[in-house]
Design a protein around this motif. Structure first.
Motif, PDB file in Angstrom:
ATOM      1  N   ALA A   1       3.618  -2.820 -18.436  1.00  7.43           N
ATOM      2  CA  ALA A   1       3.703  -2.568 -19.882  1.00  7.43           C
ATOM      3  C   ALA A   1       2.331  -2.394 -20.526  1.00  7.43           C
ATOM      4  O   ALA A   1       2.254  -2.135 -21.724  1.00  7.43           O
ATOM      5  N   LEU A   2       1.246  -2.520 -19.760  1.00  2.71           N
ATOM      6  CA  LEU A   2      -0.072  -2.410 -20.349  1.00  2.71           C
ATOM      7  C   LEU A   2      -0.373  -0.977 -20.764  1.00  2.71           C
ATOM      8  O   LEU A   2      -0.079  -0.026 -20.030  1.00  2.71           O
ATOM      9  N   ASP A   3      -0.947  -0.827 -21.955  1.00  2.12           N
ATOM     10  CA  ASP A   3      -1.422   0.469 -22.476  1.00  2.12           C
ATOM     11  C   ASP A   3      -0.313   1.510 -22.607  1.00  2.12           C
ATOM     12  O   ASP A   3      -0.580   2.707 -22.539  1.00  2.12           O
ATOM     13  N   LYS A   4       0.928   1.070 -22.799  1.00  7.22           N
ATOM     14  CA  LYS A   4       2.034   2.014 -22.999  1.00  7.22           C
ATOM     15  C   LYS A   4       2.720   1.682 -24.318  1.00  7.22           C
ATOM     16  O   LYS A   4       3.425   0.676 -24.435  1.00  7.22           O
ATOM     17  N   PRO A   5       2.529   2.520 -25.356  1.00  6.86           N
ATOM     18  CA  PRO A   5       3.102   2.228 -26.682  1.00  6.86           C
ATOM     19  C   PRO A   5       4.614   2.049 -26.666  1.00  6.86           C
ATOM     20  O   PRO A   5       5.153   1.228 -27.412  1.00  6.86           O
ATOM     21  N   SER A   6       5.310   2.781 -25.810  1.00  4.07           N
ATOM     22  CA  SER A   6       6.776   2.707 -25.798  1.00  4.07           C
ATOM     23  C   SER A   6       7.288   1.369 -25.272  1.00  4.07           C
ATOM     24  O   SER A   6       8.464   1.025 -25.478  1.00  4.07           O
ATOM     25  N   LEU A   7       6.435   0.600 -24.604  1.00  3.90           N
ATOM     26  CA  LEU A   7       6.846  -0.677 -24.016  1.00  3.90           C
ATOM     27  C   LEU A   7       6.382  -1.872 -24.847  1.00  3.90           C
ATOM     28  O   LEU A   7       6.281  -2.989 -24.346  1.00  3.90           O
ATOM     29  N   LYS A   8       6.138  -1.648 -26.140  1.00  2.00           N
ATOM     30  CA  LYS A   8       5.727  -2.735 -27.022  1.00  2.00           C
ATOM     31  C   LYS A   8       6.745  -3.877 -27.052  1.00  2.00           C
ATOM     32  O   LYS A   8       6.359  -5.054 -27.044  1.00  2.00           O
ATOM     33  N   PRO A   9       8.072  -3.618 -27.086  1.00  2.00           N
ATOM     34  CA  PRO A   9       9.029  -4.741 -27.078  1.00  2.00           C
ATOM     35  C   PRO A   9       8.883  -5.633 -25.841  1.00  2.00           C
ATOM     36  O   PRO A   9       9.053  -6.852 -25.945  1.00  2.00           O
ATOM     37  N   ILE A  10       8.551  -5.034 -24.693  1.00  2.00           N
ATOM     38  CA  ILE A  10       8.370  -5.846 -23.478  1.00  2.00           C
ATOM     39  C   ILE A  10       7.131  -6.726 -23.624  1.00  2.00           C
ATOM     40  O   ILE A  10       7.149  -7.914 -23.272  1.00  2.00           O
ATOM     41  N   ARG A  11       6.068  -6.144 -24.170  1.00  2.00           N
ATOM     42  CA  ARG A  11       4.868  -6.953 -24.395  1.00  2.00           C
ATOM     43  C   ARG A  11       5.141  -8.061 -25.411  1.00  2.00           C
ATOM     44  O   ARG A  11       4.655  -9.194 -25.274  1.00  2.00           O
ATOM     45  N   GLY A  12       5.918  -7.729 -26.455  1.00  2.00           N
ATOM     46  CA  GLY A  12       6.251  -8.738 -27.452  1.00  2.00           C
ATOM     47  C   GLY A  12       7.040  -9.882 -26.870  1.00  2.00           C
ATOM     48  O   GLY A  12       6.821 -11.056 -27.203  1.00  2.00           O
ATOM     49  N   GLU A  13       7.974  -9.577 -25.965  1.00  2.00           N
ATOM     50  CA  GLU A  13       8.770 -10.620 -25.325  1.00  2.00           C
ATOM     51  C   GLU A  13       7.888 -11.519 -24.459  1.00  2.00           C
ATOM     52  O   GLU A  13       8.036 -12.749 -24.455  1.00  2.00           O
ATOM     53  N   LEU A  14       6.952 -10.915 -23.721  1.00  2.00           N
ATOM     54  CA  LEU A  14       6.058 -11.710 -22.877  1.00  2.00           C
ATOM     55  C   LEU A  14       5.130 -12.571 -23.734  1.00  2.00           C
ATOM     56  O   LEU A  14       4.878 -13.745 -23.423  1.00  2.00           O
ATOM     57  N   PHE A  15       4.633 -12.013 -24.837  1.00  2.00           N
ATOM     58  CA  PHE A  15       3.756 -12.791 -25.721  1.00  2.00           C
ATOM     59  C   PHE A  15       4.508 -13.984 -26.300  1.00  2.00           C
ATOM     60  O   PHE A  15       3.959 -15.086 -26.401  1.00  2.00           O
ATOM     61  N   LYS A  16       5.777 -13.787 -26.657  1.00  2.00           N
ATOM     62  CA  LYS A  16       6.579 -14.891 -27.171  1.00  2.00           C
ATOM     63  C   LYS A  16       6.687 -16.003 -26.132  1.00  2.00           C
ATOM     64  O   LYS A  16       6.571 -17.190 -26.464  1.00  2.00           O
ATOM     65  N   ARG A  17       6.908 -15.639 -24.873  1.00  2.00           N
ATOM     66  CA  ARG A  17       6.998 -16.640 -23.816  1.00  2.00           C
ATOM     67  C   ARG A  17       5.652 -17.344 -23.598  1.00  2.00           C
ATOM     68  O   ARG A  17       5.607 -18.539 -23.309  1.00  2.00           O
TER      69      ARG A  17
END
Length: 816
Positions: free
Chosen positions: A641-657
């Protein structure tokens, strides 16, 4: 400002020529400032000729630093006596307005405690004003730095009056304005700087490192002499802009002409070269015939290290090194031990010429056989470079001319090899190299296109062939290291790209760990096969007491197995990177804990961490932790998910964890500072509250939305939670002293919520939870300034000793 005259300790003034501040500033300065320690005045004439204003400085009893640009100073002797720094720069003044030499000389002769002097274009050309034979040189015993950028004759006249400590750093540079006065001819370009006697410049007779630099791609031609090296006190440099000279289009280039004169003038500049042990020559070496090199090299009988840099082979100097000294018949530079060459346009004849030179020197009784030969030879038209005893041609790689010298090698490096060329190096490494201390090899497989490529065979390093090996640095290739070699290593670096995993067996490496008694740096990247982890049984960990740096990038179970076999000193810097491509956010978060050793006592730094950054912007995902003494531990995972704007929800989920589980990864760390940087909008107030409640010692909190689009309202809400269900319980993080929030504000009422939160915390804490520092930087699409904003700013000042509230209007995309 006049009322505070007694208190001013530092004053910096930057004026335009037309400024109306002159009538105010000049009388203010001239009336005296009794506490002023540093004065900086800069006047910009916008490159127009003008007469600089005169500034009289008299009543400044405590002034120690004076920096003037575009000003004509008149300084009282009482002021000069205390100065430690004097910097005068008149680069913008018409040279016709230069100060009188005698006035500046009198100024310098009045300095008693000066440590730094800079004069730049302050003086005109001086024909030569030398002290009388009976006059003593003026000593500057505390001087550490002297920088003169004036006409060479002016520098010469000034130095004729001074005595400068041998440990000072001296820079002499011909002024860029010298063209208006006329430059000395190339034959006198560098000797024109120096006085007839070197009595006042004792460094000229004591240098042991000499550098001559006249490269085609360098603006300045420079001769440098130093004591002990270029980075230690005791250095003198003489420089001139090559544009100051012209050359005949049909004759030698200006670099060739100037370089020859520079080398020939070394004995004049440095009267005693018997101390010189290192000689660095960077210029057109072939412009000087070997018959000219011979008397030059004869002047350096004790040189041990010679470094040559050029775009051509440098055959004449190599030929000169095959000449006997007229004094005793030994080779020139008889103590030469290290020979370092770098150049392009080389062919195989270069290696043969060097080999002949080395053989001749040994046969003719050189006192010290060459112990270190370094060549960085760049093939024309090729982006590849092979270093240290390697030569690249488009059709072949040859090491044959140097096979007879494997017993003398200390360093060996071969870089950017193709697989075919690596086979040649592998064969070369079959030889015994009893003195080899450093080995560097890198192999370039085809482009990183995501495909699996052929992996070269590991390098075999048996102790019988490499008994002195201390450093091993490999890229794109692995190695098999036994206990005997491991016990002597100081540095071990093996790196590979993700799609070119070495696939080495883990168990042999684990078995070697207990022999890393001298190891200071360990770096392993994508080295081991994941399938070999299960065969590694738990064992007593080895205390690697000398380790200072550990970096491991691989699959998390592999990292954990290696760390479980080591006890890493708390002072070491540790960076762990887990490869989690193709994993879910939950698996990625689990990887942080999976990288750690089974027994956390193997990483004692975990017990001392005081600061932690939880970081997941688009370009990275990691925890960065520090102790109060600065020791660092980084835990990082690489994801899809790094450096891919379309995968922001995945990054958000990981940040929440990461926010929710941070305490579980660092359960025993006495953390007092937390910084969260990521997609803050994906973390609800309940998670913020439950996570922060686990840090009762927290003193500093920073929450930063990476896109500045999410409001910190959920964090503000979480900070209003009590630490327990008991009535009147203090708030979570009761020792919080500093709060910083960065993000979005959609309504001014958010500042009202922040005030309520901080007021409530202060009440619940019995006045003990008043913030020492509050920093709020919020972005909005529309201007929110007005009475309500002013009201909230006043209110927030009551709940924080120091507060900074800034609303920044930036419609659309936001970035710092």
């Amino acid at each position: 400002m006049a009322r505070n005259r007694q208190l001013v300790a530092k004053l910096a003034v930057d004026l335009q020529l037309e400024s109306d501040a002159f009538p105010v500033l000049w009388p203010f300065l001239q009336r005296g400032l009794p506490s002023l320690d540093e004065l900086v005045v800069t006047i910009d004439s916008k490159n127009r000729p003008w007469r600089a204003p005169e500034l009289a400085l008299t009543s400044l009893p405590k002034l120690t630093k004076l920096r003037l640009e575009g000003v004509r100073p008149r300084v009282a002797p009482s002021v000069l006596a205390n100065l430690r720094v004097l910097a005068l720069d008149n680069v913008r003044i018409d040279p016709l307005q230069a100060l009188r030499f005698e006035d500046v000389l009198d100024c310098i002769l009045g300095l008693k405690a000066v440590e730094e002097i800079t004069l730049c274009n302050y003086l005109g050309i001086v024909g030569g004003i030398a002290p009388s034979p009976r006059r003593r040189l003026h000593s500057l015993p505390k001087l550490k730095t002297l920088r003169l950028e004036e006409h060479p004759s002016t520098i010469r006249a000034l130095l004729s009056h001074l005595s400068i400590p041998v440990e000072a750093n001296i820079q002499l540079l011909a002024s860029s304005l010298s063209e208006r006065w006329g430059n000395p001819p190339p034959s006198e370009a560098f000797t024109a700087f120096l006085p007839e006697s070197s009595e006042g410049l004792p460094i000229l007779r004591q240098v042991n490192v000499v550098n001559v630099i006249c490269a085609r791609d360098e603006k300045i031609a420079e001769i440098v002499g130093s004591i002990g090296g270029l980075d230690v006190p005791g250095r003198i440099s003489l420089g001139m802009d090559k544009k100051a000279f012209s050359a005949d289009n049909q004759g030698p280039s200006i670099e060739e002409l100037l370089f020859k004169r520079m080398v020939q003038s070394l004995r004049v500049i440095f009267p005693d070269t018997s101390h010189v042990t290192s000689l660095y020559l960077h210029g057109p070496l072939d412009a000087i015939a070997h018959t000219t090199w011979t008397p030059i090299l004869y002047q350096f009988p004790r040189v041990r290290r010679m470094i040559l840099r050029d775009g051509s082979p440098g055959f004449p100097i190599i030929e000169a090194l095959m000449t006997s000294s007229p004094a005793d018949g030994s080779p020139l530079c008889p103590r030469l031990e290290e020979f370092d060459l770098q150049g392009s346009a080389w062919d195989a004849s270069v290696l043969n010429a060097i080999a002949r030179c080395l053989e001749w020197r040994v046969d003719n009784d050189a006192r010290h056989p060459l112990s270190r030969l370094t060549m960085r030879l760049f093939a024309v038209g090729s982006p590849w470079s092979l270093s240290f005893l390697t030569y690249f041609r488009k059709d072949a790689l040859t090491l044959d001319p140097l096979r007879h010298y494997t017993g003398q090698l200390r360093d060996l490096a071969a870089t950017s090899l193709s697989l075919k060329e690596f086979d040649t190096v592998q064969a070369f490494l079959k030889a015994t190299m009893p003195r080899l201390e450093q080995l560097r090899v890198s192999v370039d497989n085809p482009a990183d296109d995501g495909q699996t490529h052929q992996v070269p065979e590991p390098i075999d390093l048996p102790p019988t062939r490499f008994p002195a090996l201390r450093t091993v640095v490999l890229e794109g290739v692995g190695t098999s290291i036994g206990p005997a070699v491991a016990s002597r290593l100081w540095r071990l670096v093996i790196t590979n790209k993700t799609n070119k995993h070495q696939g080495l067996a883990l168990l042999p490496f684990i078995n070697c760990i207990s022999h890393f008694k001298c190891l200071e740096e360990l770096k392993l990247t994508n080295c081991f096969a994941l399938a070999t982890v299960d065969g590694c049984r738990a064992r007593e960990p080895f205390a690697a007491t000398r380790l200072m740096s550990v970096t491991i990038e691989d699959h998390p179970p592999i990292i954990s197995r290696i760390l479980s076999a080591l006890i890493i000193p708390a002072r070491a810097r540790v960076q762990l990177v887990g490869n989690m491509r193709g994993a879910t956010p939950e698996q990625c978060f689990t990887a942080f804990s999976a990288m750690l050793p089974d027994d956390k006592r193997c990483l004692p730094v975990l017990q001392n961490l005081s600061s932690l950054d939880v970081y997941h912007p688009p370009e990275g995902c990691y925890f960065a932790a520090k102790t109060e003494s600065g020791d660092v531990l980084d835990l990082e995972v690489t994801t899809d998910a790094l450096d891919k704007p379309s995968l922001k929800p995945i990054r958000g989920e990981l940040f929440k964890r990461m926010v929710h589980g941070v305490r579980g990864i660092f359960p025993d760390s006495p953390l007092e500072r937390l910084v969260f940087v990521g997609d803050v909008g994906y973390v609800p107030a309940e998670i913020w509250a439950s996570s922060l409640a686990l840090f009762p010692r927290l003193r500093e909190l920073e929450v930063d939305d990476v896109e500045l689009r999410a409001s910190p309202s959920e964090v503000i809400s979480a900070l209003m939670k009590p630490s327990s269900m008991q009535p009147g319980a203090p708030p979570i993080c009761p020792q919080l002293e500093s709060l910083a929030l960065y993000g979005d504000i959609s309504a001014i009422s958010l500042l009202g919520d922040l005030y309520k939160c901080l007021s409530w915390r202060q009440e619940r804490g019995g006045g003990k939870t008043r913030l020492r520092k509050l920093a709020v930087e919020l972005y909005c699409d529309n201007d929110m300034s007005g009475p309500l904003l002013e009201k909230y700013e006043v209110a927030l000042a009551r709940v924080a000793e120091k507060k900074s509230v800034e609303l920044i209007v930036v419609p659309g995309r936001r970035q710092r």
